[in-house]
Design an enzyme around this catalytic site. Structure first.
Site, PDB file in Angstrom:
ATOM      1  N   CYS A 135       8.998  12.417   1.663  1.00  0.00           N
ATOM      2  CA  CYS A 135       8.544  13.820   1.715  1.00  0.00           C
ATOM      3  C   CYS A 135       9.297  14.691   0.714  1.00  0.00           C
ATOM      4  CB  CYS A 135       8.692  14.387   3.123  1.00  0.00           C
ATOM      5  SG  CYS A 135      10.392  14.458   3.725  1.00  0.00           S
ATOM      6  N   HIS A 170      12.642  17.215   7.345  1.00  0.00           N
ATOM      7  CA  HIS A 170      11.383  17.002   6.637  1.00  0.00           C
ATOM      8  C   HIS A 170      11.209  18.109   5.590  1.00  0.00           C
ATOM      9  CE1 HIS A 170       7.260  15.772   5.951  1.00  0.00           C
ATOM     10  NE2 HIS A 170       6.854  17.020   6.162  1.00  0.00           N
TER      11      HIS A 170
END
Length: 323
Positions: free
Chosen positions: A13, A268
Site C-alpha cells: 500500500c 495502512h
C-alpha cells in the site's frame, strides 16, 4: 480512461500510494516517457524507470479498474526495497526518486527530474562571540517539517511548521561548536534560508517520533494544511535568500496527500490526489479508486483521539504558474 488502481502485492500500500503520486504528476510522466528503453530483457527487468514506464502504460490502456505492480516490485526488491514489509512513505519516496535519477541514462532527463522536485536552501552558521559566519548551499528533496516545537508543544498549522523549520536555532551548552576564529568552542546560531522552490514541492510531516526510548510513536494531532499556499507570505524576509522573481513563483496549490492510518507497527497508506487534467480529487486506496471532495481530504488533518484515523504524512504542492 479514469484513474486506475494498483493491486496490493504483499503489503504494497505504501509503494502504491507513492507511485500514484508520481503517475498523476503530468510533469513527471512527461520525463518518464522520454527515457531510453534498455535493449536486453535482463536490463529491462532491472531498470526502475523502465518498469515504472511499463506500469504507467498498463494503467493508461484503461482496460481494467486496477493493475498489478508486481514486476516493478520485483525489480525494486533487487535494490533492497523489500516486499512484505511495512515501508515508510517518506523514505520510499526518496529511495524511488534516487533510483530513478541514478538509472535514467540521459543527462537532460536527470536534470529535469532534479529541477522538478529539488528544493534549494542555504545553511548559515554564525559564531555568537566573533560573529564570523559560514554559508553553504544544499538541496533537499522534501521539507521535513517537525509538528512539535523544541519544547514539544504542538505546532498549530502547516504555516507554523514551515516558519518553525526556518527559524534560527541557538547552539549552546553541550551543542556548542568549535570556532576557528575564537580558537575554542562557542555558542553558535544556526539557520536555514530558502533559496529556491521547485515545480512540485514535497512536504514531509514528521508524524513519527522517536522518544528517549527506542519506541516510535505517531503524532496524530489535528494539523490543518491549506489548499492554496503562498510560501513567500508565510516566511519572513530573514528566512529567505531569494529575489522577488523567485518569491513570486512560490504560489502553490495542493496536489496530493499520502495519508497513514493505524499505528507505527501496523498501518495502512492511501493517497488523495487532485487530477491535474480534470481538477477533481480522487482517493487511491490500492485497487480501489473513487472520486472524493475537498472535505474528504480535510479528514486527513488528524485527530488526537482518533488512533486509527487517516493522518496526512506527505503533502505534495504544485506551482500555480510555472515559470
Amino acid at each position: 480512461a479514469g484513474a486506475i488502481g494498483l493491486y496490493n502485492v504483499g503489503l504494497s500500500c505504501c509503494l502504491n500510494s507513492v507511485l500514484q503520486v508520481f503517475f498523476m504528476n503530468i510533469h513527471f510522466t512527461a520525463i518518464l516517457r522520454r527515457i531510453t528503453v534498455p535493449p536486453h530483457a535482463a536490463q529491462k527487468r532491472m531498470s526502475v524507470p523502465y518498469q515504472m514506464l511499463l506500469l504507467l502504460e498498463m494503467m493508461q490502456c484503461g482496460k481494467q479498474k486496477a493493475v498489478s505492480p508486481s514486476d516493478l516490485a520485483c525489480c525494486l526488491s533487487a535494490y533492497k526495497v523489500k516486499l512484505f514489509v511495512q515501508h515508510d512513505a517518506a523514505q520510499l519516496f526518496l529511495t524511488l526518486w534516487n533510483l530513478l535519477k541514478k538509472q535514467m541514462k540521459k543527462p537532460e532527463l536527470v536534470e529535469e527530474l532534479h529541477d522538478l522536485y529539488t528544493i534549494c536552501v542555504q545553511q548559515h552558521v554564525a559564531c555568537q562571540k566573533c560573529f564570523s559566519e559560514t554559508k553553504r548551499n544544499s538541496s533537499m528533496l522534501t521539507l521535513p517539517l517537525s509538528v512539535l516545537d523544541s519544547n514539544s508543544r504542538i505546532l498549530k498549522t502547516l504555516e507554523d511548521c514551515l516558519q518553525y523549520f526556518f527559524d534560527p536555532e541557538e547552539l549552546t551548552d553541550h551543542n556548542m561548536c568549535f570556532c576557528d576564529q575564537c580558537g575554542k568552542k562557542t555558542p553558535f546560531l544556526q539557520s536555514m534560508k530558502l533559496v529556491h522552490l521547485p515545480q512540485t514541492l514535497t512536504i514531509h510531516l514528521k508524524r513519527f517520533c522517536f522518544e528517549q526510548s527506542a519506541y516510535i510513536h505517531k503524532l496524530s494531532h489535528y494539523l490543518p494544511f491549506p489548499q492554496e499556499l503562498d510560501v513567500s507570505a508565510v516566511l519572513t524576509e530573514d528566512q529567505c535568500q531569494a529575489d522577488d522573481n523567485e518569491k513570486a513563483a512560490w504560489k502553490y496549490e495542493l496536489f496530493g496527500v499520502v495519508a497513514h492510518s493505524g499505528s507505527t507497527s501496523y498501518g495502512h497508506y492511501c493517497a488523495y490526489i487532485r487530477s491535474l487534467t480534470e481538477c477533481k480529487w480522487y482517493c487511491f486506496n490500492d485497487s480501489e479508486v473513487c472520486q472524493v471532495s475537498w472535505d474528504d481530504v480535510k479528514c486527513t488533518y488528524g485527530h488526537s483521539n482518533l488512533h486509527w484515523g487517516q493522518t496526512a504524512y506527505l503533502l505534495f504542492y504544485m506551482k500555480k504558474h510555472p515559470q
